[in-house]
Design an enzyme around this catalytic site. Structure first.
Site, short mmCIF file in Angstrom:
data_model
loop_
_atom_site.label_atom_id
_atom_site.label_comp_id
_atom_site.label_asym_id
_atom_site.label_seq_id
_atom_site.Cartn_x
_atom_site.Cartn_y
_atom_site.Cartn_z
N TYR A 1 -5.10 2.81 8.51
CA TYR A 1 -4.53 3.29 7.24
C TYR A 1 -4.32 4.80 7.29
O TYR A 1 -3.26 5.31 6.92
CB TYR A 1 -5.46 2.90 6.10
CG TYR A 1 -4.96 3.26 4.72
CD1 TYR A 1 -3.83 2.64 4.19
CD2 TYR A 1 -5.61 4.21 3.95
CE1 TYR A 1 -3.37 2.96 2.92
CE2 TYR A 1 -5.16 4.54 2.67
CZ TYR A 1 -4.04 3.91 2.16
OH TYR A 1 -3.58 4.22 0.90
N LYS B 1 -0.74 6.92 7.00
CA LYS B 1 -0.48 7.88 5.92
C LYS B 1 -0.28 9.29 6.47
O LYS B 1 0.46 10.09 5.89
CB LYS B 1 -1.62 7.83 4.89
CG LYS B 1 -1.64 6.53 4.08
CD LYS B 1 -0.37 6.36 3.26
CE LYS B 1 -0.43 5.19 2.31
NZ LYS B 1 0.79 5.06 1.48
P1 NDP Z 1 -1.29 -1.81 -5.52
O1 NDP Z 1 -1.80 -2.72 -4.48
O2 NDP Z 1 -1.93 -1.81 -6.87
O3 NDP Z 1 0.29 -2.01 -5.69
C1 NDP Z 1 1.07 -2.04 -4.53
C2 NDP Z 1 2.52 -2.07 -4.89
O4 NDP Z 1 3.26 -2.06 -3.66
C3 NDP Z 1 2.91 -3.31 -5.64
O5 NDP Z 1 3.94 -3.00 -6.54
C4 NDP Z 1 3.40 -4.23 -4.53
O6 NDP Z 1 4.38 -5.17 -4.96
C5 NDP Z 1 4.04 -3.24 -3.58
N1 NDP Z 1 4.07 -3.73 -2.22
C6 NDP Z 1 3.03 -4.13 -1.43
N2 NDP Z 1 3.47 -4.56 -0.25
C7 NDP Z 1 4.82 -4.45 -0.27
C8 NDP Z 1 5.84 -4.76 0.65
N3 NDP Z 1 5.59 -5.32 1.84
N4 NDP Z 1 7.12 -4.52 0.28
C9 NDP Z 1 7.42 -4.00 -0.93
N5 NDP Z 1 6.49 -3.69 -1.85
C10 NDP Z 1 5.20 -3.92 -1.53
O7 NDP Z 1 -1.38 -0.35 -4.86
P2 NDP Z 1 -1.56 1.12 -5.47
O8 NDP Z 1 -0.79 1.27 -6.71
O9 NDP Z 1 -3.01 1.42 -5.47
O10 NDP Z 1 -0.92 1.97 -4.28
C11 NDP Z 1 0.38 2.52 -4.34
C12 NDP Z 1 0.50 3.52 -3.21
O11 NDP Z 1 -0.53 4.50 -3.35
C13 NDP Z 1 0.32 2.91 -1.81
O12 NDP Z 1 1.20 3.52 -0.91
C14 NDP Z 1 -1.12 3.26 -1.46
O13 NDP Z 1 -1.34 3.33 -0.09
C15 NDP Z 1 -1.24 4.62 -2.14
N6 NDP Z 1 -2.62 5.04 -2.42
C16 NDP Z 1 -3.42 4.33 -3.25
C17 NDP Z 1 -4.71 4.75 -3.49
C18 NDP Z 1 -5.66 4.03 -4.39
O14 NDP Z 1 -6.85 4.37 -4.38
N7 NDP Z 1 -5.20 3.06 -5.18
C19 NDP Z 1 -5.25 5.96 -2.85
C20 NDP Z 1 -4.30 6.65 -2.00
C21 NDP Z 1 -3.04 6.19 -1.81
P3 NDP Z 1 4.00 -6.66 -5.51
O15 NDP Z 1 3.50 -6.49 -6.92
O16 NDP Z 1 5.29 -7.39 -5.44
O17 NDP Z 1 2.95 -7.20 -4.60
#
Ligand code: NDP
Length: 259
Positions: A170, A174
């Protein structure tokens, strides 16, 4: 009205709807940080395309909320692991809403675990979604973005500081986004397009719930001693969507995780 009064009124209008007339695409806009960002950008005046892969109903709920704010919205399915779909979603967003001004590369997955347990499939999947997808979506967006266009990518605090074992894949994925962001800034700066990277800390979402098994340790790693909210990340994205002289830069929204 005096000219001073007019100028005050103008600046008030501008600050209330900085993105009025603009169109944004938020990948992974169906849940978590992406959903909060889609709504925040709509509140700032943007029409918003909401990307998703499995969460059709959730994405449609976000679109309804965007529309309730008086903006246009569209839900678009695109698997970021699919190279063609990563580019095509950009064209679909711009065609549905008439233009594209702001791309938020938010879709991402987290696969954590000891080095020896991470399979080749894990490596390919994480790099395809978190890195290749972001590259391809950004490249497709660059064909649409006008002067003043914005590319805002969601990275992670894990690219700056890995607080314990299990984060190799991961964190690697990133960290790649820092190079991409700087290079995009240089490549597109001449056209007046900015590219910036947001580095969230532990944020309470489905991916990393604040009541999850490792939550206490993550909260303790921050200076503020707590999880952040998706809205707190969305605020930074909204700032960057409006910022005119900020590019190639990284912004931690991590409660002091990197401090
Ligand atoms: P969630 O798991 O809550 O949401 C993920 C989102 O990404 C959903 O809308 C999902 O769509 C979409 N998604 C997942 N896989 C795919 C794919 N293969 N193609 C298209 N869309 C996809 O994640 P977060 O909101 O927590 O994370 C959002 C971003 O922030 C990510 O890049 C994550 O790495 C980053 N991040 C998050 C942190 C945290 O602590 N939460 C910390 C640091 C970074 P669907 O609903 O259709 O599944």
């Amino acid at each position: 009205m005096t000219s001073q009064g007019t100028s005050r009124a103008t600046s008030r209008t501008t600050s209330q709807a900085t993105l009025h007339g603009k169109v944004a695409l938020v990948t992974g806009g169906s849940r978590g940080i992406g959903a909060a960002t889609a709504l925040r950008l709509a509140r700032e005046g943007a029409d918003v395309a909401v990307g998703y892969v499995n969460g059709k109903e959730a994405a449609e709920d976000v679109v309804r909320a965007v529309e309730a704010l008086g903006r246009r919205g569209v839900a678009l399915r695109a698997d970021a692991a699919d190279a063609s779909a990563s580019a095509e979603v950009v064209d679909a967003a711009a065609e549905a809403l008439g233009r594209l001004d702001v791309l938020v590369n938010n879709a991402g997955v987290g696969v954590l675990g000891p080095l020896e347990t991470l399979s080749l499939e894990d490596v390919d999947r994480v790099l395809d979604i978190n890195v290749r997808g972001v590259f391809l979506t950004s490249r497709a967006a660059s064909a649409w973005l006008p002067e003043g266009g914005r590319i805002i990518t969601i990275g992670s605090c894990m690219a700056q500081r890995v607080p314990g074992p299990g984060g190799t894949l991961y964190a690697m994925s990133k960290a790649a986004l820092a190079g991409l962001t700087k290079a995009l800034a240089r490549e597109l700066g001449g056209r007046g397009i900015t590219a910036n990277l947001v580095l969230p800390g532990p944020i309470d979402t489905d991916m990393n719930p604040a009541d999850g098994p490792h939550a206490e340790g993550q909260a303790a790693m921050t200076a503020l001693g707590r999880y952040g909210t998706a809205d707190e990340v969305a605020s930074m994205v909204a700032y960057l969507a409006g910022a005119t002289y900020v590019t190639g830069a990284e912004f931690s929204v991590d409660g002091g995780h990197a401090a």
